[in-house]
Design a protein around this motif. Structure first.
Motif, mmCIF file in Angstrom:
data_model
loop_
_atom_site.group_PDB
_atom_site.id
_atom_site.type_symbol
_atom_site.label_atom_id
_atom_site.label_comp_id
_atom_site.label_asym_id
_atom_site.label_seq_id
_atom_site.Cartn_x
_atom_site.Cartn_y
_atom_site.Cartn_z
ATOM 1 N N LEU A 82 0.354 -16.894 2.064
ATOM 2 C CA LEU A 82 0.273 -18.178 2.300
ATOM 3 C C LEU A 82 0.014 -18.449 3.979
ATOM 4 O O LEU A 82 0.675 -17.687 4.686
ATOM 5 N N ALA A 83 -0.573 -19.427 4.353
ATOM 6 C CA ALA A 83 -0.527 -19.717 5.858
ATOM 7 C C ALA A 83 0.629 -20.929 6.025
ATOM 8 O O ALA A 83 1.137 -21.133 4.925
ATOM 9 N N ARG A 84 0.957 -20.810 7.073
ATOM 10 C CA ARG A 84 2.146 -21.746 7.561
ATOM 11 C C ARG A 84 1.579 -23.376 7.480
ATOM 12 O O ARG A 84 0.712 -23.599 7.738
ATOM 13 N N LYS A 85 2.354 -23.974 6.556
ATOM 14 C CA LYS A 85 2.375 -25.314 6.266
ATOM 15 C C LYS A 85 3.454 -26.277 7.158
ATOM 16 O O LYS A 85 4.155 -25.695 7.750
ATOM 17 N N LEU A 94 7.552 -15.848 6.798
ATOM 18 C CA LEU A 94 8.045 -14.403 6.481
ATOM 19 C C LEU A 94 8.578 -13.940 5.231
ATOM 20 O O LEU A 94 8.145 -13.179 4.553
ATOM 21 N N PHE A 95 9.567 -14.947 4.741
ATOM 22 C CA PHE A 95 10.151 -14.519 3.309
ATOM 23 C C PHE A 95 8.955 -14.635 2.067
ATOM 24 O O PHE A 95 9.162 -14.049 1.189
ATOM 25 N N LYS A 96 8.432 -15.804 1.993
ATOM 26 C CA LYS A 96 7.630 -16.057 1.241
ATOM 27 C C LYS A 96 6.347 -15.129 1.326
ATOM 28 O O LYS A 96 5.953 -14.665 0.040
ATOM 29 N N ASN A 97 5.895 -14.728 2.363
ATOM 30 C CA ASN A 97 4.734 -13.710 2.168
ATOM 31 C C ASN A 97 5.263 -12.229 1.738
ATOM 32 O O ASN A 97 4.701 -11.619 1.413
ATOM 33 N N ALA A 98 6.576 -12.004 2.141
ATOM 34 C CA ALA A 98 7.337 -10.696 1.935
ATOM 35 C C ALA A 98 7.340 -10.562 0.255
ATOM 36 O O ALA A 98 7.002 -9.685 -0.276
ATOM 37 N N GLU A 99 7.709 -11.774 -0.195
ATOM 38 C CA GLU A 99 7.642 -11.801 -1.720
ATOM 39 C C GLU A 99 6.221 -11.516 -2.555
ATOM 40 O O GLU A 99 6.263 -10.839 -3.353
ATOM 41 N N ILE A 100 5.158 -12.188 -1.756
ATOM 42 C CA ILE A 100 3.812 -11.963 -2.073
ATOM 43 C C ILE A 100 3.555 -10.474 -2.031
ATOM 44 O O ILE A 100 2.969 -9.762 -2.952
ATOM 45 N N VAL A 101 3.717 -10.030 -0.987
ATOM 46 C CA VAL A 101 3.122 -8.910 -0.623
ATOM 47 C C VAL A 101 3.921 -7.866 -1.541
ATOM 48 O O VAL A 101 3.149 -6.789 -1.700
ATOM 49 N N GLY A 102 5.234 -7.952 -1.342
ATOM 50 C CA GLY A 102 5.947 -7.084 -2.079
ATOM 51 C C GLY A 102 5.398 -6.894 -3.763
ATOM 52 O O GLY A 102 5.290 -5.825 -4.247
ATOM 53 N N SER A 103 5.156 -7.996 -4.273
ATOM 54 C CA SER A 103 4.925 -7.914 -5.634
ATOM 55 C C SER A 103 3.193 -7.336 -5.728
ATOM 56 O O SER A 103 3.032 -6.705 -6.831
ATOM 57 N N VAL A 104 2.540 -7.761 -4.835
ATOM 58 C CA VAL A 104 0.963 -7.251 -4.805
ATOM 59 C C VAL A 104 1.194 -5.541 -4.658
ATOM 60 O O VAL A 104 0.522 -4.907 -5.466
ATOM 61 N N VAL A 105 1.982 -5.028 -3.972
ATOM 62 C CA VAL A 105 2.144 -3.625 -3.709
ATOM 63 C C VAL A 105 2.772 -3.085 -4.753
ATOM 64 O O VAL A 105 1.953 -2.055 -5.335
ATOM 65 N N ASP A 106 3.685 -3.482 -5.586
ATOM 66 C CA ASP A 106 4.259 -2.979 -6.708
ATOM 67 C C ASP A 106 2.921 -2.665 -7.803
ATOM 68 O O ASP A 106 2.788 -1.679 -8.456
ATOM 69 N N GLN A 107 2.029 -3.964 -8.006
ATOM 70 C CA GLN A 107 1.071 -3.903 -9.121
ATOM 71 C C GLN A 107 0.038 -2.916 -8.600
ATOM 72 O O GLN A 107 -0.617 -2.288 -9.607
ATOM 73 N N THR A 121 -2.186 -9.523 5.907
ATOM 74 C CA THR A 121 -1.308 -10.780 5.745
ATOM 75 C C THR A 121 -0.216 -10.778 6.736
ATOM 76 O O THR A 121 0.351 -9.670 7.229
ATOM 77 N N ASN A 122 -0.115 -11.851 7.350
ATOM 78 C CA ASN A 122 0.868 -12.337 8.363
ATOM 79 C C ASN A 122 2.310 -12.390 8.089
ATOM 80 O O ASN A 122 2.339 -13.080 6.854
ATOM 81 N N PRO A 123 3.285 -12.457 8.764
ATOM 82 C CA PRO A 123 3.251 -11.584 9.917
ATOM 83 C C PRO A 123 3.018 -10.201 9.876
ATOM 84 O O PRO A 123 3.924 -9.529 9.099
ATOM 85 N N LEU A 124 2.011 -9.870 10.501
ATOM 86 C CA LEU A 124 1.445 -8.532 10.037
ATOM 87 C C LEU A 124 2.254 -7.266 10.190
ATOM 88 O O LEU A 124 2.574 -6.430 9.324
ATOM 89 N N ASP A 125 3.174 -7.091 11.225
ATOM 90 C CA ASP A 125 3.708 -5.870 11.638
ATOM 91 C C ASP A 125 4.914 -5.792 10.477
ATOM 92 O O ASP A 125 5.199 -4.751 10.073
ATOM 93 N N ALA A 126 5.753 -6.975 10.332
ATOM 94 C CA ALA A 126 6.492 -7.031 9.040
ATOM 95 C C ALA A 126 6.112 -6.544 7.695
ATOM 96 O O ALA A 126 6.526 -5.889 7.113
ATOM 97 N N MET A 127 4.976 -7.107 7.545
ATOM 98 C CA MET A 127 4.282 -7.017 6.256
ATOM 99 C C MET A 127 3.943 -5.578 5.867
ATOM 100 O O MET A 127 4.017 -4.958 4.687
ATOM 101 N N SER A 226 -7.066 -20.745 9.168
ATOM 102 C CA SER A 226 -7.212 -19.675 10.679
ATOM 103 C C SER A 226 -8.322 -18.837 10.436
ATOM 104 O O SER A 226 -9.227 -19.025 9.745
ATOM 105 N N ALA A 227 -8.425 -18.220 11.699
ATOM 106 C CA ALA A 227 -9.750 -17.371 11.666
ATOM 107 C C ALA A 227 -9.917 -16.078 10.593
ATOM 108 O O ALA A 227 -9.080 -15.721 9.847
ATOM 109 N N TYR A 228 -11.205 -16.017 10.271
ATOM 110 C CA TYR A 228 -11.340 -14.995 8.884
ATOM 111 C C TYR A 228 -12.772 -14.211 9.304
ATOM 112 O O TYR A 228 -12.733 -12.994 8.819
ATOM 113 N N TYR A 229 -13.790 -14.716 9.949
ATOM 114 C CA TYR A 229 -14.933 -13.751 10.223
ATOM 115 C C TYR A 229 -14.417 -12.603 10.997
ATOM 116 O O TYR A 229 -14.811 -11.494 10.447
#
Ligand code: TXD
Length: 310
Positions: A82-85, A94-107, A121-127, A226-229
């Motif tokens: 997610l982007a910050r809303k 941090l916690f929301k993206n950790a949940e998403i990245v954690g489940s993606v990595v498992d799969q 995915t941000n926050p990059l270093d933590a992810m 945010s930036a993407y190219y």
């Protein structure tokens, strides 16, 4: 099945779709795009497949909302998140993206035991630290993308300032992504000449500040995203270095186990990227000022990682 490399891109949003596009334009392999939103990865994959005859690539693209199609990937680029809303704190993100990245990595790792993971995915270093823990992979096969982007921005600004080709400009950055990034001007060069010999300190400082705020500068224009190219191009440079076993030295978030005096943490440093992932961490001697700035950056990364209680 083809003999081409298999690249999975998780998150078919702005960065993910551009990663897929650049990867097939360079014919680095076949691409599987995965996203939770129904239809988006399928639609974007088909659209890019249909650009193949015009661009002249034979790479195949597939879109999916599930992971079976990702089996036996060589590389998995993770951009899901997610982007910050408005109203959301950095910690919420941090916690929301950790949940998403954690489940993606498992799969992902359940189906591609030998893949190399590139985190975006941000926050990059933590992810990236989280992805490494979750995957159980050797640290060299889990890498974060940030330094290539930060250094691409710095190179752009140096090239514009001196009116020279971007191809002549190399930049050296260390540390975490964004605010706490540590550029090293004495190792940033134009045709081999350090920029400290070409520009006065105040101009260098202005370029450094613009680089550290490079993400925010784009968000201020785009407003809704945010930036993407440049981020996607940067991730694809890493994919290419790995798949072609180029042994290319690029700044990436890599696991430090004593290098630069850091233990057990992912931080941005120059690494050698080849078919085995991070094949070497390049260590250089820092001046006292650089060391202090690097330590501050490491502290900021560690603080975030500790919140995740990995
Ligand atoms: O330097 C860097 N590392 C970065 C980081 C540079 C640019 C962007 N950076 C970060 O990448 C950004 O802060 C975000 O955390 C990610 C993705 O950025 P993008 O601009 O691509 O965001 P989008 O367009 O919102 O796309 C995210 C997609 C979107 O399609 C969601 O539906 C999807 O992620 N998503 C998921 N896909 C799969 N699985 C799950 N669980 C999921 N959740 C969301």
């Amino acid at each position: 099945m083809t003999a081409r490399a298999k690249i999975t891109v998780v998150g078919a949003g702005n960065v993910g779709a551009s990663v897929a596009q650049y990867a097939v334009e360079k014919e680095l392999g076949d691409v599987v795009l995965v996203d939770v939103v129904e239809g988006i990865p399928q639609g974007k994959a088909l659209d890019l497949l249909e650009a193949g005859p015009v661009h002249g690539y034979d790479s195949l693209l597939t879109g999916s909302n599930t992971y079976d199609e990702t089996a036996n990937s060589d590389i998995v680029v993770i951009t899901a998140g997610l982007a910050r809303k408005p109203g959301m704190t950095r910690d919420d993100l941090l916690f929301k993206n950790a949940e998403i990245v954690g489940s993606v990595v498992d799969q992902v790792v359940a189906r591609s035991r030998n893949a190399i993971l590139i985190l975006v995915t941000n926050p990059l270093d933590a992810m990236v630290q989280l992805a490494w823990k979750k995957s159980g992979f050797p640290a060299g096969r889990v890498i974060g993308m940030a330094g290539v982007l930060d250094s691409a921005r710095f190179r752009t600004f140096i090239a514009r300032e001196l009116d020279v080709s971007v191809e002549n400009v190399n930049a050296f950055v260390l540390g975490g992504h964004g605010d706490s990034m540590v550029p090293l001007p004495r190792y940033s060069t134009v045709a081999g000449i350090p920029i400290t010999d070409l520009l006065p300190p105040d101009r260098i400082q202005a370029l450094v500040t613009r680089t550290a705020n490079g993400g925010a500068e784009i968000v201020n224009y785009l407003k809704t995203g945010s930036a993407y190219y440049a981020p996607a191009a940067s991730a694809v440079e890493m994919v290419e270095a790995i798949l072609k076993d180029k042994k290319k030295i690029l700044p990436c978030a890599a696991y430090l186990n004593g290098q630069y005096g850091v233990h057990g943490l992912y931080v941005g440093v120059p690494v050698k990227l080849g078919r085995r992932g991070v094949e070497q961490v390049i260590e250089i001697k820092l001046t006292a000022d650089e060391q202090a700035a690097f330590q501050r950056s490491v502290g900021a990364v560690r603080e975030l990682v500790e919140k995740l209680k990995l």
